[in-house]
Design an enzyme around this catalytic site. Sequence first.
Site, PDB file in Angstrom:
ATOM      1  N   GLU A 180      45.282  43.526  28.576  1.00 49.56           N
ATOM      2  CA  GLU A 180      45.024  42.697  29.746  1.00 49.56           C
ATOM      3  C   GLU A 180      45.926  43.042  30.932  1.00 49.56           C
ATOM      4  O   GLU A 180      46.032  42.285  31.894  1.00 49.56           O
ATOM      5  CB  GLU A 180      45.196  41.218  29.385  1.00 49.56           C
ATOM      6  CG  GLU A 180      44.261  40.750  28.277  1.00 49.56           C
ATOM      7  CD  GLU A 180      42.868  40.392  28.767  1.00 49.56           C
ATOM      8  OE1 GLU A 180      42.759  39.643  29.739  1.00 49.56           O
ATOM      9  OE2 GLU A 180      41.883  40.880  28.175  1.00 49.56           O
ATOM     10  N   HIS A 257      47.460  34.268  29.275  1.00 50.05           N
ATOM     11  CA  HIS A 257      48.290  35.421  29.583  1.00 50.05           C
ATOM     12  C   HIS A 257      49.742  34.978  29.674  1.00 50.05           C
ATOM     13  O   HIS A 257      50.038  33.823  30.018  1.00 50.05           O
ATOM     14  CB  HIS A 257      47.897  36.060  30.923  1.00 50.05           C
ATOM     15  CG  HIS A 257      46.565  36.735  30.915  1.00 50.05           C
ATOM     16  ND1 HIS A 257      45.679  36.638  31.961  1.00 50.05           N
ATOM     17  CD2 HIS A 257      45.969  37.526  29.992  1.00 50.05           C
ATOM     18  CE1 HIS A 257      44.591  37.325  31.687  1.00 50.05           C
ATOM     19  NE2 HIS A 257      44.746  37.873  30.501  1.00 50.05           N
ATOM     20  N   CYS A 376      48.502  35.823  39.583  1.00 49.89           N
ATOM     21  CA  CYS A 376      47.282  36.507  39.114  1.00 49.89           C
ATOM     22  C   CYS A 376      46.704  37.396  40.204  1.00 49.89           C
ATOM     23  O   CYS A 376      46.075  38.416  39.916  1.00 49.89           O
ATOM     24  CB  CYS A 376      46.223  35.482  38.713  1.00 49.89           C
ATOM     25  SG  CYS A 376      46.499  34.686  37.124  1.00 49.89           S
TER      26      CYS A 376
END
Length: 453
Positions: A180, A257, A376
Amino acid sequence: MSESVTLGYREVNFDGLVGPTHNYSGLALGNVASMSHGGLVSNPREGALQGLAKMKSLLDAGFAQGVLPPQQRPDLGALRALGFSGTPHEVLTRAAREAPQLLRAVCSASSMWTANAGTVTPSVDAPDGRTHFTPANLQSSFHRYLEPETTGRVLAAIFHDPHHFAHHSVLPATPAFSDEGAANHTRLCASHGEPGVHLFVYGRQAFGGDPAHEPKRYPARQTLEASQAVARQHGLSEAQTVFAQQHPEAIDAGVFHNDVIAVGNGPVLLYHEMAFRDEQATLDALRTKMATPLIPVRVPVEAVSMDDAVSSYLFNSQLLSHSDGSMTLVVPGECQENDAVWRTIQDLLLAGHNPIGEVLVKDVKQSMRNGGGPACLRLRVALSAAERQALSGRVLLDDALYAELTAWVEHHYRDRLAPDDLADPQLAEETLSALDELTQILQIGSVYPFQLG
């Protein structure tokens, strides 16, 4: 004067532009905000302008700011590969009728969260003296699995000079190597131009892992094997890396995450006590390998609950360095609206014994409703002065580029988009026209499938 100063290293935050198809389809399992806002009407224009406003404010504050373009959406190629044929109108209409979830997936604007674009190792850490990039395979969800190919072309177009930049293949898109990107990677160092230690955080071990140490409610998206493979690609040694497991209870609480529960910058690691399965071992490993003393800033669960951490995205904030060593924390507006979180910011952070001396509050609500905060939205790349000069295209933000991108958004973006609107063939035409113009503004050449033929 240190070598890092003479080489002029600076961290550049490359923010992803919010795409024209920004919508709330609730696609991300384990992302509480995304799931809870599924089906609502979005405002792509507002989302893109909010992101640009954040970039501009940080530029004005003296930070280096870059821009990355969104993906081509809807991804008609993906629908055709899945058996939908005919004209674009026919493909969209049939997909909307027979597989609406697939249509929503191929229209996702999730590439705005460029922390997932890939993992970056700066040249000061790499054995060949180049900055290394590995696009994330994002195989854990279909709508993000569609991104890596275009992401790789974009990164290669911008970081093009082979004397300064090295690009690696995406890891095999299998569960064992689920990757990721930088959302599960933090580099800790004395300063951006000094050698650093790379903290890779994983949710599960694919080969030989203990299921008892894995989350039960939501999937763990990063594997140890993927993190180790990226480190090998970039030539990082054992002395430069720490591999730590994310706390499974945090994942089950919606921390999909690591950057939703911890953020690092320079020697500072700001983290929630539930960030790591073995907190003390993680800190000890970092202290052993770092050339400069680690400054841990621990937020206990008594101060900020897991629910408050996830709803406010306190840890999905940007932590940025000033030339004097002080730091600014950039938080979403939701932090100010949460009493416990805002009190913690004032009492624990600003009044604590750490370099964080300022907090900036930014409105990125359109992104937050889909589960992405300030951290993000950006990919961190530490670059020397020579490497910044070697960048291709017009991707470093300045006043002129900001004005041009703002006008571009105002001209091309809708101010209302419901999930049912994704089948509108006019939206697809509008998006292609916008992206074609954007590549000319950014001067990055042909990077989209429709441009490549």
